[in-house]
Write a protein that holds these residues in place. Sequence first.
Motif, mmCIF file in Angstrom:
data_model
loop_
_atom_site.group_PDB
_atom_site.id
_atom_site.type_symbol
_atom_site.label_atom_id
_atom_site.label_comp_id
_atom_site.label_asym_id
_atom_site.label_seq_id
_atom_site.Cartn_x
_atom_site.Cartn_y
_atom_site.Cartn_z
ATOM 1 N N SER A 42 18.632 2.473 -93.825
ATOM 2 C CA SER A 42 18.022 1.624 -94.993
ATOM 3 C C SER A 42 19.062 0.749 -95.606
ATOM 4 O O SER A 42 20.109 0.990 -95.694
ATOM 5 N N THR A 43 18.632 -0.400 -96.211
ATOM 6 C CA THR A 43 19.191 -1.522 -96.821
ATOM 7 C C THR A 43 19.173 -1.211 -98.381
ATOM 8 O O THR A 43 20.008 -2.040 -99.042
ATOM 9 N N SER A 44 18.156 -0.659 -98.899
ATOM 10 C CA SER A 44 18.231 -0.573 -100.180
ATOM 11 C C SER A 44 18.118 0.925 -100.660
ATOM 12 O O SER A 44 17.865 1.771 -99.796
ATOM 13 N N GLU A 45 18.494 1.308 -101.767
ATOM 14 C CA GLU A 45 18.947 2.341 -102.325
ATOM 15 C C GLU A 45 17.456 3.457 -102.151
ATOM 16 O O GLU A 45 16.529 3.301 -102.429
ATOM 17 N N ILE A 46 17.891 4.781 -101.576
ATOM 18 C CA ILE A 46 16.812 5.484 -101.405
ATOM 19 C C ILE A 46 17.455 6.918 -101.939
ATOM 20 O O ILE A 46 18.472 7.007 -102.309
ATOM 21 N N ASN A 47 16.757 7.827 -101.899
ATOM 22 C CA ASN A 47 17.170 9.141 -102.511
ATOM 23 C C ASN A 47 17.448 10.158 -101.426
ATOM 24 O O ASN A 47 17.084 10.819 -100.534
ATOM 25 N N CYS A 48 18.953 9.854 -101.006
ATOM 26 C CA CYS A 48 19.545 10.592 -100.007
ATOM 27 C C CYS A 48 19.373 11.895 -99.827
ATOM 28 O O CYS A 48 19.198 12.385 -98.625
ATOM 29 N N GLN A 49 19.801 12.633 -100.797
ATOM 30 C CA GLN A 49 19.590 13.996 -100.979
ATOM 31 C C GLN A 49 18.458 14.741 -100.507
ATOM 32 O O GLN A 49 18.296 15.690 -99.727
ATOM 33 N N ALA A 50 17.271 13.764 -100.936
ATOM 34 C CA ALA A 50 15.718 14.513 -100.572
ATOM 35 C C ALA A 50 15.427 14.254 -99.290
ATOM 36 O O ALA A 50 15.163 15.191 -98.572
ATOM 37 N N LEU A 51 16.189 13.142 -98.693
ATOM 38 C CA LEU A 51 15.790 12.792 -97.363
ATOM 39 C C LEU A 51 16.416 13.700 -96.336
ATOM 40 O O LEU A 51 16.153 14.260 -95.415
ATOM 41 N N TYR A 52 17.939 14.006 -96.602
ATOM 42 C CA TYR A 52 18.711 14.938 -95.884
ATOM 43 C C TYR A 52 18.013 16.213 -95.952
ATOM 44 O O TYR A 52 18.291 17.046 -95.144
ATOM 45 N N THR A 53 17.530 16.816 -96.981
ATOM 46 C CA THR A 53 17.008 17.988 -97.329
ATOM 47 C C THR A 53 16.068 18.176 -96.407
ATOM 48 O O THR A 53 15.755 19.056 -95.602
ATOM 49 N N PHE A 54 15.041 17.251 -96.160
ATOM 50 C CA PHE A 54 13.762 17.130 -95.316
ATOM 51 C C PHE A 54 14.179 17.274 -93.898
ATOM 52 O O PHE A 54 13.803 17.894 -93.153
ATOM 53 N N ASN A 55 15.363 16.349 -93.630
ATOM 54 C CA ASN A 55 15.725 16.222 -92.105
ATOM 55 C C ASN A 55 16.223 17.684 -91.760
ATOM 56 O O ASN A 55 16.183 17.944 -90.758
ATOM 57 N N GLN A 56 17.029 18.236 -92.686
ATOM 58 C CA GLN A 56 17.879 19.423 -92.554
ATOM 59 C C GLN A 56 16.546 20.807 -92.062
ATOM 60 O O GLN A 56 16.814 21.394 -91.278
ATOM 61 N N ILE A 57 15.806 20.795 -93.038
ATOM 62 C CA ILE A 57 14.735 21.916 -92.847
ATOM 63 C C ILE A 57 13.952 21.647 -91.519
ATOM 64 O O ILE A 57 13.756 22.458 -90.922
ATOM 65 N N THR A 58 13.350 20.404 -91.165
ATOM 66 C CA THR A 58 12.697 20.201 -90.143
ATOM 67 C C THR A 58 13.525 20.200 -88.765
ATOM 68 O O THR A 58 13.088 20.469 -87.709
ATOM 69 N N GLY A 59 14.829 19.963 -88.880
ATOM 70 C CA GLY A 59 15.585 19.985 -87.675
ATOM 71 C C GLY A 59 16.056 21.376 -87.384
ATOM 72 O O GLY A 59 15.961 21.863 -86.281
ATOM 73 N N GLN A 60 16.193 22.148 -88.163
ATOM 74 C CA GLN A 60 16.475 23.518 -88.085
ATOM 75 C C GLN A 60 15.191 24.521 -87.782
ATOM 76 O O GLN A 60 15.209 25.260 -87.046
ATOM 77 N N ALA A 61 14.205 24.063 -88.102
ATOM 78 C CA ALA A 61 12.862 24.627 -87.986
ATOM 79 C C ALA A 61 12.603 24.193 -86.394
ATOM 80 O O ALA A 61 11.977 25.079 -85.783
ATOM 81 N N ALA A 62 12.886 23.072 -86.010
ATOM 82 C CA ALA A 62 12.713 22.732 -84.618
ATOM 83 C C ALA A 62 13.665 23.532 -83.577
ATOM 84 O O ALA A 62 12.976 24.336 -82.630
#
Length: 340
Positions: free
Chosen positions: A76-96
């Motif tokens: 991403s080159t524009s500002e995003i909500n990094c905490q929300a995105l990493y929370t999603f990535n963590q949950i789905t990655g651990q779920a996998a």
Amino acid sequence: MPDWNSPAELAVDAAAFLKFIHAMAGLYFWEWVTTLDYEWAFITRQKRFHYPAVFYFLNRYSLLFTMIGLLIAEDSTSEINCQALYTFNQITGQAASGLASINLSIRTIALWQNDKRVVIPIVIIILGHWSLILQGVTVTATWQDGVGCVVGGVNNTILAATFIYSMCFDLVILSVSMYKLVVSARTGRSQLMSLLFQDGLMYFFIAFLSNMLAVVFILLNLNAILSVIFNIPAAIFSTIVACRAVRRLNNFATKGPEIFSSTGHSFRAAPTAGNVVAPTKSDLHHGVHVQMQTFTVADDHVSDTDVHELERKGRGVPDVEAGDGSPSVEYKVPYGASAL
């Protein structure tokens, strides 16, 4: 010894992490695309849908969404909500990772024919595993202008406990499966037993090594980036081998039943079994009676090659009969044999 938390070292680690994530994403996207024929078989109803397939698809697509989320966070080159995105990535990655263990557990439960002595402990272990997976956010991330999403901190205790639990869980599943296979092998190991044994070993060693590598870097706690850099490979390799094991077992089952006797010999029956006729007794010239079980198969599913092969091996005697007007071929096998 370098200063692992210095700005220069963090910049180098961040660049390595970016390239590593893209390489791992390419690997998994390639695996996903090249195996889409399995999904297509369900869509076109070539395969029947059973409840274990739910965990298979959840495993595949939870990791797919994880990789997409990681690429968004890194590119991403524009500002995003990094905490929300990493929370999603963590949950789905651990779920996998958790779903990969569940896929292996289902194979073990099926191997034990839903024996409650095996099912109940496995369910309890699965619940304990997911209680760690859903503990909450263990990674914090913030947006930095000109850099992007930056990992700020990691809860190493919960993260390490989750991976160690996964390793122990896989070891228990492998041990239970191997015990059943060893007991079954006393009467002759069938092709199905060999397949389950080989896939179980392959899954365990690949998943164990990838999880162990992730645990080592988590416990070293060099810095926030290096603590999580091998979490994604652990989830990817576990998912790939677990899904391949599910597909191999399903494809094996669709080839038709396997017949094996107490002498240890086994062979595959006709690809599509029809009606199973009641056991009959055939008289031999020397007065020896052998019980036989007959499988009736429509002749449009049986090639001449299959008939001649069975005749050549001496394991079946093909007979042609006219029932409802359509010819069929009968294969008689010893009644004492078992069909999977």
